[in-house]
Write a protein that holds these residues in place. Structure first.
Motif, PDB file in Angstrom:
ATOM      1  N   PHE A 187      -4.269   0.569  -2.010  1.00  0.00           N
ATOM      2  CA  PHE A 187      -3.768  -0.549  -2.800  1.00  0.00           C
ATOM      3  C   PHE A 187      -3.819  -0.107  -4.257  1.00  0.00           C
ATOM      4  O   PHE A 187      -4.892  -0.069  -4.860  1.00  0.00           O
ATOM      5  N   SER A 188      -2.670   0.257  -4.815  1.00  0.00           N
ATOM      6  CA  SER A 188      -2.646   0.698  -6.203  1.00  0.00           C
ATOM      7  C   SER A 188      -2.631  -0.517  -7.131  1.00  0.00           C
ATOM      8  O   SER A 188      -2.455  -1.653  -6.691  1.00  0.00           O
ATOM      9  N   SER A 189      -2.824  -0.264  -8.412  1.00  0.00           N
ATOM     10  CA  SER A 189      -2.851  -1.312  -9.437  1.00  0.00           C
ATOM     11  C   SER A 189      -4.077  -2.211  -9.251  1.00  0.00           C
ATOM     12  O   SER A 189      -4.922  -1.973  -8.402  1.00  0.00           O
ATOM     13  N   VAL A 190      -4.134  -3.260 -10.048  1.00  0.00           N
ATOM     14  CA  VAL A 190      -5.296  -4.153 -10.050  1.00  0.00           C
ATOM     15  C   VAL A 190      -5.138  -5.237  -8.988  1.00  0.00           C
ATOM     16  O   VAL A 190      -4.063  -5.807  -8.812  1.00  0.00           O
ATOM     17  N   THR A 191      -6.229  -5.509  -8.288  1.00  0.00           N
ATOM     18  CA  THR A 191      -6.283  -6.598  -7.315  1.00  0.00           C
ATOM     19  C   THR A 191      -7.360  -7.579  -7.751  1.00  0.00           C
ATOM     20  O   THR A 191      -8.466  -7.181  -8.114  1.00  0.00           O
ATOM     21  N   LEU A 192      -7.045  -8.856  -7.723  1.00  0.00           N
ATOM     22  CA  LEU A 192      -7.994  -9.914  -8.074  1.00  0.00           C
ATOM     23  C   LEU A 192      -8.402 -10.620  -6.785  1.00  0.00           C
ATOM     24  O   LEU A 192      -7.559 -11.154  -6.070  1.00  0.00           O
TER      25      LEU A 192
ATOM     26  N   PHE B  78      -8.843   1.014   4.248  1.00  0.00           N
ATOM     27  CA  PHE B  78      -8.027   0.773   3.062  1.00  0.00           C
ATOM     28  C   PHE B  78      -8.874   1.074   1.827  1.00  0.00           C
ATOM     29  O   PHE B  78     -10.103   1.042   1.881  1.00  0.00           O
ATOM     30  N   MET B  79      -8.194   1.371   0.726  1.00  0.00           N
ATOM     31  CA  MET B  79      -8.905   1.585  -0.525  1.00  0.00           C
ATOM     32  C   MET B  79      -8.204   0.825  -1.644  1.00  0.00           C
ATOM     33  O   MET B  79      -6.984   0.926  -1.799  1.00  0.00           O
ATOM     34  N   PHE B  80      -8.973   0.050  -2.396  1.00  0.00           N
ATOM     35  CA  PHE B  80      -8.454  -0.659  -3.559  1.00  0.00           C
ATOM     36  C   PHE B  80      -8.712   0.196  -4.797  1.00  0.00           C
ATOM     37  O   PHE B  80      -9.855   0.497  -5.124  1.00  0.00           O
ATOM     38  N   GLU B  81      -7.627   0.562  -5.471  1.00  0.00           N
ATOM     39  CA  GLU B  81      -7.753   1.396  -6.667  1.00  0.00           C
ATOM     40  C   GLU B  81      -8.594   0.695  -7.731  1.00  0.00           C
ATOM     41  O   GLU B  81      -9.494   1.283  -8.319  1.00  0.00           O
TER      42      GLU B  81
ATOM     43  N   THR C 154       0.804  -1.216   0.000  1.00  0.00           N
ATOM     44  CA  THR C 154       0.000   0.000   0.000  1.00  0.00           C
ATOM     45  C   THR C 154       0.840   1.271   0.000  1.00  0.00           C
ATOM     46  O   THR C 154       2.034   1.265   0.286  1.00  0.00           O
ATOM     47  N   LEU C 155       0.148   2.372  -0.317  1.00  0.00           N
ATOM     48  CA  LEU C 155       0.728   3.709  -0.249  1.00  0.00           C
ATOM     49  C   LEU C 155      -0.043   4.521   0.783  1.00  0.00           C
ATOM     50  O   LEU C 155      -1.237   4.310   0.996  1.00  0.00           O
ATOM     51  N   ASN C 156       0.651   5.477   1.419  1.00  0.00           N
ATOM     52  CA  ASN C 156      -0.065   6.454   2.219  1.00  0.00           C
ATOM     53  C   ASN C 156      -0.958   7.271   1.308  1.00  0.00           C
ATOM     54  O   ASN C 156      -0.637   7.509   0.142  1.00  0.00           O
ATOM     55  N   PHE C 157      -2.066   7.735   1.823  1.00  0.00           N
ATOM     56  CA  PHE C 157      -2.988   8.528   1.016  1.00  0.00           C
ATOM     57  C   PHE C 157      -2.289   9.759   0.435  1.00  0.00           C
ATOM     58  O   PHE C 157      -2.483  10.117  -0.722  1.00  0.00           O
TER      59      PHE C 157
ATOM     60  N   ARG D  14      -2.256  -7.977  -8.206  1.00  0.00           N
ATOM     61  CA  ARG D  14      -2.180  -8.529  -6.849  1.00  0.00           C
ATOM     62  C   ARG D  14      -3.335  -9.509  -6.657  1.00  0.00           C
ATOM     63  O   ARG D  14      -4.432  -9.299  -7.176  1.00  0.00           O
ATOM     64  N   ILE D  15      -3.106 -10.554  -5.894  1.00  0.00           N
ATOM     65  CA  ILE D  15      -4.183 -11.468  -5.523  1.00  0.00           C
ATOM     66  C   ILE D  15      -4.516 -11.261  -4.052  1.00  0.00           C
ATOM     67  O   ILE D  15      -3.647 -11.365  -3.187  1.00  0.00           O
ATOM     68  N   LEU D  16      -5.765 -10.903  -3.796  1.00  0.00           N
ATOM     69  CA  LEU D  16      -6.297 -10.861  -2.432  1.00  0.00           C
ATOM     70  C   LEU D  16      -7.148 -12.110  -2.275  1.00  0.00           C
ATOM     71  O   LEU D  16      -8.125 -12.296  -3.003  1.00  0.00           O
TER      72      LEU D  16
END
Length: 215
Positions: A118-123, A200-203, A25-28, A160-162
């Motif tokens: 959470f930047s980029s794509v998460t599956l 948290f935020m998923f982009e 993750t990144l800080n906001f 990323r895989i969640l």
């Protein structure tokens, strides 16, 4: 003395979990969402019929073990309940928090919760019996990846895989997941162990429908 030791272990455990989270993750304030021209509202794109549906969420939030849609009053959203586990018929439906205006939503995010990003794509998918490589691939990873292809060309880039997985100390299928996606794997249980009201935020996160053909 026992209580102090317990608190110390708990504190150490939280620090370890935070290190895992911080890798992803990144800080906001460090993310592109610190730009006031970038929307923070949740948007959803779904494809397929109700019994064969995949949904791609932009700006999906997570807190206290639940996914959260943040929307402005009057905003129309598609039906976004999706089964994310091949063996669980109950669909996953994120909770929804509605604001009177976009300015109220933006103030809540930028000032009140300041989520880690959470930047980029998460599956995202859940998986039973992932200690068995056959189940791990054909009940989880394969149908999830096929669903991601529906939002081409996102499947051609690292993601990323969640995963909703049971604890397993020597499941090499987790290494397969990480290598396949390219951005490592994060267990949902890690998020669930975060302190309460930690947002948290998923982009971008893809919820997939996992189907089994039963003969």
């Amino acid at each position: 003395m026992f209580n102090n030791k317990t608190k110390s272990i708990s504190s150490t455990s939280i620090k370890t979990l935070l290190l895992q989270i911080n890798k992803h993750t990144l800080n906001f304030t460090d993310s592109k969402f610190n730009n006031h021209n970038t929307t923070l509202e949740t948007t959803i794109q779904c494809v397929g019929s109700l019994n064969n549906r995949s949904c791609l969420y932009h700006n999906l939030y997570y807190v206290d073990g639940s996914f959260m849609v943040l929307a402005v009053k009057g905003k129309r959203l598609p039906l976004y309940s999706v089964r994310t586990d091949a063996f669980v018929r109950t669909p996953t439906t994120p909770r929804k928090l509605v604001f009177d205006s976009y300015s109220h939503l933006e103030k809540f995010i930028r000032i009140s919760i300041r989520p880690r990003i959470f930047s980029s794509v998460t599956l995202y998918f859940s998986q039973l019996w992932h200690y068995n490589i056959g189940h791990a691939i054909f009940d989880g990873l394969y149908p999830a990846y096929v669903a991601l292809i529906r939002f081409s060309p996102k499947h051609l880039h690292p993601f990323r895989i969640l995963a909703g997985l049971n604890d397993c100390n020597n499941c090499w299928s987790e290494d397969v997941y990480s290598r396949f996606g390219g951005l490592e794997i994060l267990k949902r249980s890690v998020l669930n162990k975060m302190p309460r009201e930690k947002w948290f935020m998923f982009e971008e996160i893809d919820f997939v429908l996992l189907l089994l053909k039963l003969e």
